[in-house]
Design an enzyme around this catalytic site. Structure first.
Site, mmCIF file in Angstrom:
data_model
loop_
_atom_site.group_PDB
_atom_site.id
_atom_site.type_symbol
_atom_site.label_atom_id
_atom_site.label_comp_id
_atom_site.label_asym_id
_atom_site.label_seq_id
_atom_site.Cartn_x
_atom_site.Cartn_y
_atom_site.Cartn_z
ATOM 1 N N LYS A 176 0.831 -1.219 0.000
ATOM 2 C CA LYS A 176 0.000 0.000 0.000
ATOM 3 C C LYS A 176 0.868 1.273 0.000
ATOM 4 O O LYS A 176 2.081 1.203 0.239
ATOM 5 C CB LYS A 176 -0.928 -0.044 1.221
ATOM 6 C CG LYS A 176 -1.944 -1.195 1.176
ATOM 7 C CD LYS A 176 -2.912 -1.128 2.366
ATOM 8 C CE LYS A 176 -3.936 -2.258 2.328
ATOM 9 N NZ LYS A 176 -4.922 -2.159 3.431
ATOM 10 N N ASN A 234 -2.002 0.314 6.803
ATOM 11 C CA ASN A 234 -1.476 -0.951 7.352
ATOM 12 C C ASN A 234 -0.617 -1.741 6.368
ATOM 13 O O ASN A 234 -0.523 -2.957 6.450
ATOM 14 C CB ASN A 234 -2.601 -1.789 7.957
ATOM 15 C CG ASN A 234 -3.617 -2.246 6.940
ATOM 16 O OD1 ASN A 234 -3.499 -1.915 5.765
ATOM 17 N ND2 ASN A 234 -4.590 -3.013 7.373
ATOM 18 N N GLU A 273 -9.637 -11.028 -7.316
ATOM 19 C CA GLU A 273 -8.682 -9.918 -7.156
ATOM 20 C C GLU A 273 -7.542 -9.998 -8.168
ATOM 21 O O GLU A 273 -7.098 -8.970 -8.685
ATOM 22 C CB GLU A 273 -8.131 -9.913 -5.727
ATOM 23 C CG GLU A 273 -9.200 -9.527 -4.708
ATOM 24 C CD GLU A 273 -8.711 -9.545 -3.275
ATOM 25 O OE1 GLU A 273 -9.503 -9.247 -2.384
ATOM 26 O OE2 GLU A 273 -7.516 -9.853 -3.036
ATOM 27 N N HIS A 287 -2.010 -5.504 1.578
ATOM 28 C CA HIS A 287 -3.284 -6.221 1.391
ATOM 29 C C HIS A 287 -2.958 -7.638 0.951
ATOM 30 O O HIS A 287 -1.999 -7.855 0.204
ATOM 31 C CB HIS A 287 -4.125 -5.547 0.293
ATOM 32 C CG HIS A 287 -5.260 -6.419 -0.156
ATOM 33 N ND1 HIS A 287 -6.468 -6.445 0.483
ATOM 34 C CD2 HIS A 287 -5.338 -7.355 -1.167
ATOM 35 C CE1 HIS A 287 -7.247 -7.354 -0.106
ATOM 36 N NE2 HIS A 287 -6.596 -7.905 -1.110
ATOM 37 N N TYR A 296 -12.439 -2.447 -3.468
ATOM 38 C CA TYR A 296 -12.936 -2.584 -2.095
ATOM 39 C C TYR A 296 -14.464 -2.519 -2.029
ATOM 40 O O TYR A 296 -15.012 -2.207 -0.966
ATOM 41 C CB TYR A 296 -12.316 -1.504 -1.195
ATOM 42 C CG TYR A 296 -10.913 -1.853 -0.728
ATOM 43 C CD1 TYR A 296 -10.679 -2.969 0.074
ATOM 44 C CD2 TYR A 296 -9.822 -1.064 -1.078
ATOM 45 C CE1 TYR A 296 -9.398 -3.289 0.512
ATOM 46 C CE2 TYR A 296 -8.533 -1.383 -0.636
ATOM 47 C CZ TYR A 296 -8.335 -2.493 0.159
ATOM 48 O OH TYR A 296 -7.078 -2.810 0.605
HETATM 49 N N1 UDP Z 1 -9.766 -0.901 7.518
HETATM 50 C C1 UDP Z 1 -9.780 0.323 8.132
HETATM 51 N N2 UDP Z 1 -10.451 0.442 9.337
HETATM 52 C C2 UDP Z 1 -11.045 -0.613 9.942
HETATM 53 C C3 UDP Z 1 -11.009 -1.866 9.318
HETATM 54 C C4 UDP Z 1 -10.361 -1.983 8.094
HETATM 55 O O1 UDP Z 1 -9.249 1.283 7.616
HETATM 56 O O2 UDP Z 1 -11.613 -0.439 11.029
HETATM 57 C C5 UDP Z 1 -9.077 -1.028 6.235
HETATM 58 C C6 UDP Z 1 -7.684 -1.627 6.405
HETATM 59 O O3 UDP Z 1 -6.814 -0.949 5.528
HETATM 60 C C7 UDP Z 1 -7.886 -3.062 5.957
HETATM 61 C C8 UDP Z 1 -8.945 -2.904 4.864
HETATM 62 O O4 UDP Z 1 -9.802 -1.875 5.366
HETATM 63 O O5 UDP Z 1 -6.680 -3.623 5.499
HETATM 64 C C9 UDP Z 1 -9.768 -4.139 4.590
HETATM 65 O O6 UDP Z 1 -10.283 -4.644 5.790
HETATM 66 P P1 UDP Z 1 -10.290 -6.207 6.101
HETATM 67 O O7 UDP Z 1 -11.151 -6.406 7.301
HETATM 68 O O8 UDP Z 1 -10.611 -6.956 4.851
HETATM 69 O O9 UDP Z 1 -8.767 -6.483 6.568
HETATM 70 P P2 UDP Z 1 -7.533 -7.210 5.869
HETATM 71 O O10 UDP Z 1 -8.076 -8.374 5.080
HETATM 72 O O11 UDP Z 1 -6.845 -6.189 5.004
HETATM 73 O O12 UDP Z 1 -6.649 -7.643 7.015
#
Ligand code: UDP
Length: 141
Positions: free
Chosen positions: A11, A114, A128, A117, A51
């Site tokens: 990211k 974070n 994807e 992805h 997303y």
């Molecule tokens: N995200 C966020 N706030 C939250 C939860 C998720 O900004 O409270 C963002 C974060 O960047 C995350 C992405 O949304 O990586 C997708 O969320 P998911 O639950 O799918 O997590 P991941 O699979 O990326 O661990």
């Protein structure tokens, strides 16, 4: 164990920190091959489409704005159990909860920014990968 493919995105925060190589080393160290890769700056429409499953979530707008805030590095990883192996390398969504030594524990600042992805299941991985890579640009070797 099955040979799988999964989609990885480094990211904008991690690209800005200049740690693409360090993250690639972790993939290679875990036996995951990079079989397609592309650096790009996502458009708003591309980020929203990617997303779409999160469209109703309160963080959606911020997530899209973050994902278009700078270039991203997108790759397809291939290897045994690649989807789960990659998720293990990534660590928990919230870097504060991510296990020591994971990519998110080491390189991410917050749950919003974070670092990486990774696809979470075979079905999402297929969707994807197709979203970013036409089949002809994937090289299994
Ligand atoms: N995200 C966020 N706030 C939250 C939860 C998720 O900004 O409270 C963002 C974060 O960047 C995350 C992405 O949304 O990586 C997708 O969320 P998911 O639950 O799918 O997590 P991941 O699979 O990326 O661990």
């Amino acid at each position: 164990m099955a040979i799988e493919r999964t989609l990885s995105i480094i990211k904008p925060d991690a690209v800005a920190k200049n740690v693409i190589g360090q993250i690639y080393s972790r993939f290679e160290g875990a036996g995951l091959k990079i079989v397609a890769a592309r650096m790009t700056q996502l458009s708003q429409a591309e980020a929203e489409g990617f997303y779409a499953v999160h469209a109703a979530r309160p963080f959606f707008k911020d997530l899209v704005n973050f994902m278009i805030s700078g270039p991203v590095m997108i790759q397809v990883l291939e290897g045994e159990n690649a989807i789960a192996a990659h998720r293990d390398l990534m660590g928990a969504t919230d870097p504060k909860k991510a296990e020591k030594g994971t990519i998110r524990a080491d390189f991410a600042d917050s749950i919003d920014a974070n670092a990486v992805h990774g696809s979470d299941a075979a079905e999402t991985a297929a969707v994807e990968i197709a979203y970013y890579f036409p089949a002809l640009n994937v090289y299994s070797r």
